[in-house]
Design an enzyme around this catalytic site. Structure first.
Site, PDB file in Angstrom:
ATOM      1  N   HIS A  39      -2.046  96.467  15.853  1.00 25.05           N
ATOM      2  CA  HIS A  39      -1.036  96.060  14.875  1.00 25.05           C
ATOM      3  C   HIS A  39       0.393  96.257  15.361  1.00 25.05           C
ATOM      4  O   HIS A  39       1.333  96.077  14.609  1.00 25.05           O
ATOM      5  CB  HIS A  39      -1.260  96.786  13.551  1.00 25.05           C
ATOM      6  CG  HIS A  39      -2.555  96.405  12.882  1.00 25.05           C
ATOM      7  ND1 HIS A  39      -2.967  96.911  11.679  1.00 25.05           N
ATOM      8  CD2 HIS A  39      -3.532  95.540  13.266  1.00 25.05           C
ATOM      9  CE1 HIS A  39      -4.137  96.380  11.348  1.00 25.05           C
ATOM     10  NE2 HIS A  39      -4.506  95.558  12.297  1.00 25.05           N
ATOM     11  N   ASP A  82      -5.766  99.094  15.121  1.00 26.91           N
ATOM     12  CA  ASP A  82      -4.670  99.318  14.165  1.00 26.91           C
ATOM     13  C   ASP A  82      -3.376  99.546  14.942  1.00 26.91           C
ATOM     14  O   ASP A  82      -3.243  99.070  16.065  1.00 26.91           O
ATOM     15  CB  ASP A  82      -5.017 100.483  13.224  1.00 26.91           C
ATOM     16  CG  ASP A  82      -4.319 100.343  11.875  1.00 26.91           C
ATOM     17  OD1 ASP A  82      -3.105 100.122  11.852  1.00 26.91           O
ATOM     18  OD2 ASP A  82      -4.992 100.464  10.830  1.00 26.91           O
TER      19      ASP A  82
END
Ligand code: NAG
Ligand code: NAG
Length: 415
Positions: free
Chosen positions: A259, A236
């Protein structure tokens, strides 16, 4: 051309620092240089360090002893051993400064049943400590595989439930976290909340790119925070910057997979958000979903302002530069005429180059009622990976200026 050697000095530094720190401090503890400090060794409080027996209570006892010491204390987790810990809260205020020196490994139980159903948010939780240092070159291992398998993101039929953050700091002032490996967290790896004067340095944070919600470093309601010389590969956000963060400097960080660097989401459920003075400088991203991102919900209020993203090199990033000020999802569908938005103002994107896997390298998607303002794009060169051609940009309701060369030309693409 991209210089792959750009971060070689950082990696060497990371490696050197791990070995140096260990040897210096091995002797340091028993020698005069730390005369003023008392060392509390975890093993003296009943810990076995065999990775099988539960050492949670031993750590609680050792912490209490160190925390009530009137001389500066070192709580030592010895090298070469593995300590199995369930969820634990280590609280201050302490009588004196504490160094929590993790030389060995701390590991979480693999089974989710070690957590009670109604308190699944934390694993190692440190709160209300002033003058805390956590270092030592050791490993903090969230052992998160079962959590990932049972996440609603992995298995859509399962209900979405909370999962522990490996290492949380809450209400800590003058905090240093330095030279640690944090791996395979159940969910977020490191969280800093309601803290001030924080230095995070030389952290290596890793989990599989497929592990759900495993943010690297999460910062919220904190000010005067520095993050430097970190290597973050997770599933993430590399660094997520949330509501209430002011005066944050992130420098010399390598990200990916993951991310990317993200401010937000801010302003969900029509809430107010305040984020300001964020400096992101010297970041290398490999294969991340986003590069430099600001994301705010429709209907929120407050601001995200005075933000600099500079000296970033991207390799195969999906959305290198993205502002989404109109965020909404299926649970809260987008409406055309939103009355309110989180203001996005004074944002500099400077010296950003590299490759993208999608054509849209710059996407400024701002709100009609509260356009993004003071956006500066300076010296940007983003191209499709593999020499597949040029890139485009899209802009809506953004007030921007260009300085130097900017590729793709800003706001020339489809509306
Ligand atoms: C965000 O932070 C601001 C100020 O720090 C606070 O007033 C607001 O309630 C926070 N919003 C949420 C959703 O926590
Ligand atoms: C730009 O971002 C917005 C918000 O995320 C998205 O809806 C839109 O499709 C993006 N535009 C392009 C061309 O990628």
């Amino acid at each position: 051309m991209l210089t792959r050697s750009f971060f070689a000095p950082l990696l060497v530094l990371l490696l050197l620092s791990v070995s140096n720190a260990n040897s210096v401090q091995d002797t340091g503890c028993s020698l005069k240089s730390s005369t003023q400090k008392i060392v509390f060794v975890l093993d003296n409080y009943g810990a076995r360090g065999d990775g099988k027996h539960d050492d949670t209570q031993a750590l609680a006892r050792a912490w209490n002893a160190a925390c009530s010491s009137s001389r500066p204390a070192v709580l030592l987790v010895p090298k070469g051993k593995t300590y199995l810990l369930k969820a634990i809260t280590l609280s201050g205020p302490c009588k004196s400064n504490i160094v929590f020196k993790v030389k060995g490994s701390l590991i979480a139980p693999s089974s989710m049943s070690a957590w009670s159903e109604n308190d699944r948010r934390r694993w190692i939780f440190l709160q209300r400590v002033t003058g805390l240092t956590v270092n030592g070159g050791g490993t903090i291992n969230g052992n998160g595989e079962m959590w990932w398998k049972n996440s609603c993101k992995t298995n859509k039929v399962l209900p979405c439930k909370e999962a522990p953050t490996a290492l949380s700091f809450h209400l800590c002032n003058s905090l240093k976290v330095d030279n640690l490996k944090i791996v395979n967290s159940q969910q977020m790896h490191v969280s800093v909340q309601d803290c001030s004067n924080v230095h995070l340095a030389r952290l290596t944070i890793t989990a599989p790119g497929t592990s759900p919600n495993t943010d690297g470093i999460h910062i919220t309601h904190s000010k005067y925070v520095q993050v430097r010389d970190c290597l973050i590969r997770t599933g993430d956000d590399c660094v997520s910057i949330e509501n209430g963060t002011h005066n944050l400097h992130v420098t010399r960080v390598v990200c990916g997979p993951g991310h990317g660097i993200s401010i937000g989401s801010l302003g969900d459920h029509e809430s107010r958000a305040e984020v300001s003075r964020i400096y992101i400088d010297t970041v290398r991203l490999y294969g991340t979903t986003n590069g430099a991102r600001i994301k705010t919900w429709q209907g929120g209020s407050g601001y995200a302002k005075d933000i600099v993203f500079q000296n970033m090199i991207m390799d195969n990033v999906q959305n290198p530069i993205i502002i989404d000020q109109n965020y909404c999802d299926s649970a809260k569908p987008c409406t055309k005429n939103q009355k309110s938005a989180v203001e996005v103002r004074n944002v500099v994107f400077k010296n950003i180059r590299g490759t993208t896997i999608s054509r849209d390298a710059i996407n400024l998607s701002c709100s009609k009622d509260l356009p993004c303002s003071g956006i500066a794009l300076e010296n940007i060169d983003l191209n499709l990976e593999g020499g597949k051609g040029g890139t485009e940009s899209t802009c809506q309701n953004a007030r921007w200026k260009k300085f130097g060369n900017v590729v793709p030309l800003p706001c020339k693409g489809k509306k």
